[in-house]
Scaffold this motif. Structure first.
Motif, PDB file in Angstrom:
ATOM      1  N   GLY A  11      10.637   3.335   0.072  1.00  0.00           N
ATOM      2  CA  GLY A  11      10.399   4.686  -0.432  1.00  0.00           C
ATOM      3  C   GLY A  11       8.952   5.106  -0.523  1.00  0.00           C
ATOM      4  O   GLY A  11       8.600   5.977  -1.326  1.00  0.00           O
ATOM      5  N   ARG A  12       8.099   4.487   0.291  1.00  0.00           N
ATOM      6  CA  ARG A  12       6.686   4.863   0.319  1.00  0.00           C
ATOM      7  C   ARG A  12       6.321   5.265   1.746  1.00  0.00           C
ATOM      8  O   ARG A  12       5.750   4.477   2.502  1.00  0.00           O
ATOM      9  CB  ARG A  12       5.809   3.709  -0.158  1.00  0.00           C
ATOM     10  N   PRO A  13       6.648   6.492   2.144  1.00  0.00           N
ATOM     11  CA  PRO A  13       6.562   6.893   3.552  1.00  0.00           C
ATOM     12  C   PRO A  13       5.170   7.303   4.035  1.00  0.00           C
ATOM     13  O   PRO A  13       5.022   7.721   5.183  1.00  0.00           O
ATOM     14  CB  PRO A  13       7.518   8.093   3.607  1.00  0.00           C
ATOM     15  N   ASP A  14       4.155   7.204   3.195  1.00  0.00           N
ATOM     16  CA  ASP A  14       2.804   7.634   3.567  1.00  0.00           C
ATOM     17  C   ASP A  14       2.219   6.664   4.600  1.00  0.00           C
ATOM     18  O   ASP A  14       1.813   5.541   4.267  1.00  0.00           O
ATOM     19  CB  ASP A  14       1.933   7.678   2.311  1.00  0.00           C
ATOM     20  N   LEU A  15       2.150   7.104   5.866  1.00  0.00           N
ATOM     21  CA  LEU A  15       1.660   6.224   6.928  1.00  0.00           C
ATOM     22  C   LEU A  15       0.185   5.891   6.748  1.00  0.00           C
ATOM     23  O   LEU A  15      -0.258   4.808   7.137  1.00  0.00           O
ATOM     24  CB  LEU A  15       1.906   6.853   8.296  1.00  0.00           C
ATOM     25  N   ASP A  16      -0.572   6.808   6.150  1.00  0.00           N
ATOM     26  CA  ASP A  16      -1.989   6.515   5.895  1.00  0.00           C
ATOM     27  C   ASP A  16      -2.121   5.302   4.974  1.00  0.00           C
ATOM     28  O   ASP A  16      -3.001   4.456   5.168  1.00  0.00           O
ATOM     29  CB  ASP A  16      -2.685   7.720   5.258  1.00  0.00           C
ATOM     30  N   ASP A  17      -1.259   5.208   3.966  1.00  0.00           N
ATOM     31  CA  ASP A  17      -1.308   4.071   3.049  1.00  0.00           C
ATOM     32  C   ASP A  17      -0.880   2.792   3.758  1.00  0.00           C
ATOM     33  O   ASP A  17      -1.445   1.725   3.521  1.00  0.00           O
ATOM     34  CB  ASP A  17      -0.416   4.328   1.832  1.00  0.00           C
ATOM     35  N   ASP A  34      11.304  -7.262  -6.382  1.00  0.00           N
ATOM     36  CA  ASP A  34      11.752  -6.534  -7.576  1.00  0.00           C
ATOM     37  C   ASP A  34      11.970  -5.069  -7.209  1.00  0.00           C
ATOM     38  O   ASP A  34      11.002  -4.345  -6.953  1.00  0.00           O
ATOM     39  CB  ASP A  34      10.683  -6.651  -8.676  1.00  0.00           C
ATOM     40  N   PRO A  35      13.230  -4.592  -7.200  1.00  0.00           N
ATOM     41  CA  PRO A  35      13.490  -3.204  -6.797  1.00  0.00           C
ATOM     42  C   PRO A  35      12.788  -2.174  -7.686  1.00  0.00           C
ATOM     43  O   PRO A  35      12.524  -1.053  -7.251  1.00  0.00           O
ATOM     44  CB  PRO A  35      15.014  -3.069  -6.919  1.00  0.00           C
TER      45      PRO A  35
END
Length: 269
Positions: free
Chosen positions: A157-163, A116-117
């Motif tokens: 669109g979720r670029p947080d590498l920690d996450d 789901d976009p």
């Protein structure tokens, strides 16, 4: 009948990473085996294009039939790209593994992308439950089955590498055999992901990875390298370029780059 499940697991525990390319039909599976690769993986996009569909639009039974076709075309272990599986619940993840194993696959990947976009990534607790249910199904089989858990954050669109690392660590604790996060752009970040995990890590060669090498990725801690839909895109891109030349210019210069008929046919004799 499965293709070398235990051998597939062993490939992930060598000093050097191994390359697992992605065929999209019987012919490409045969060619890749005869070129010496040790394992293969399906590609959801390549499969869809081959069926004249968009990526993600292939129905369940057609996906399973495709997996069976690739398994039957080769003696190599085959892992399947099953996207988010055949449903959203942990129960559906469990059923996906059972159905996948029945095709003879040596393993598969499940991702935390919802399809789901507007809400692209499963909430973490549900994503972990899904992997846990898939692990339970895999361990209940009468043979070895390698489960890969994918974190799709970087594609949505979720670029947080920690996450990304936090999710992969949770999937590792849930029992996944291999961890995988597409679209990691730098060798530094790949090394960071590998160092944060104790299970084997898969890296896919996409746009950012064009300059990566087997040796460099192995030194970074990667254990498995896949190519996704890139081989299919290369083949379709070559066809489209040639077709445009004929349609727009009325010329046939592309034929100079075509592989000789006998050379191609030799793979199938």
């Amino acid at each position: 009948m499965s293709n070398s499940g235990p051998n597939f697991r062993a490939l992930h525990h060598q000093d050097m990473a191994f390359i697992m390319p992605n065929p999209w039909d019987r012919g490409t599976a045969i060619i890749l085996e005869r070129l010496g690769f040790e394992a293969l993986a399906t590609t959801s996009a390549g499969m869809a294009f081959n069926l004249g569909l968009a990526d993600g639009a292939v129905p369940r039974e057609a996906v399973l039939a495709h997996c069976r076709e690739i398994v039957e075309a080769t003696t190599l272990p085959v892992s399947a790209d099953l996207e988010q599986g055949f449903g959203d619940s942990p129960e559906s993840a469990h059923a996906t593994i059972i159905a996948a194993a029945e095709t003879g696959l040596a393993g598969c990947s499940l991702e935390d992308h919802t399809g789901d976009p507007d809400n692209p990534i499963y909430e973490k607790s549900l994503a972990v439950e899904r992997i846990g249910a898939a692990v339970e199904a895999a361990r209940g089989l009468d043979r070895d089955f390698v489960l890969t858990a994918r974190c799709e954050n970087l594609l949505w669109g979720r670029p947080d590498l920690d996450d990304v690392i936090d999710r992969l660590q949770a999937y590792e604790v849930a029992g996944a055999d291999v961890l995988y996060a597409p679209w990691i752009k730098s060798m530094e970040d790949i090394a960071r992901v590998c160092a944060a995990l104790s299970k084997p890590v898969n890296v896919v060669i996409e746009g950012p990875g064009a300059d990566f090498t087997l040796e460099g990725l192995s030194q970074a801690g990667v254990k498995r390298i896949s190519i996704g839909a890139r081989l299919a895109q290369l083949a379709y891109g070559s066809l489209i370029t040639a077709a445009r030349e004929m349609a727009e210019k009325g010329s046939f210069a592309f034929t100079k780059n075509a592989m000789d008929h006998d050379e191609v046919e030799a793979f199938f004799k």
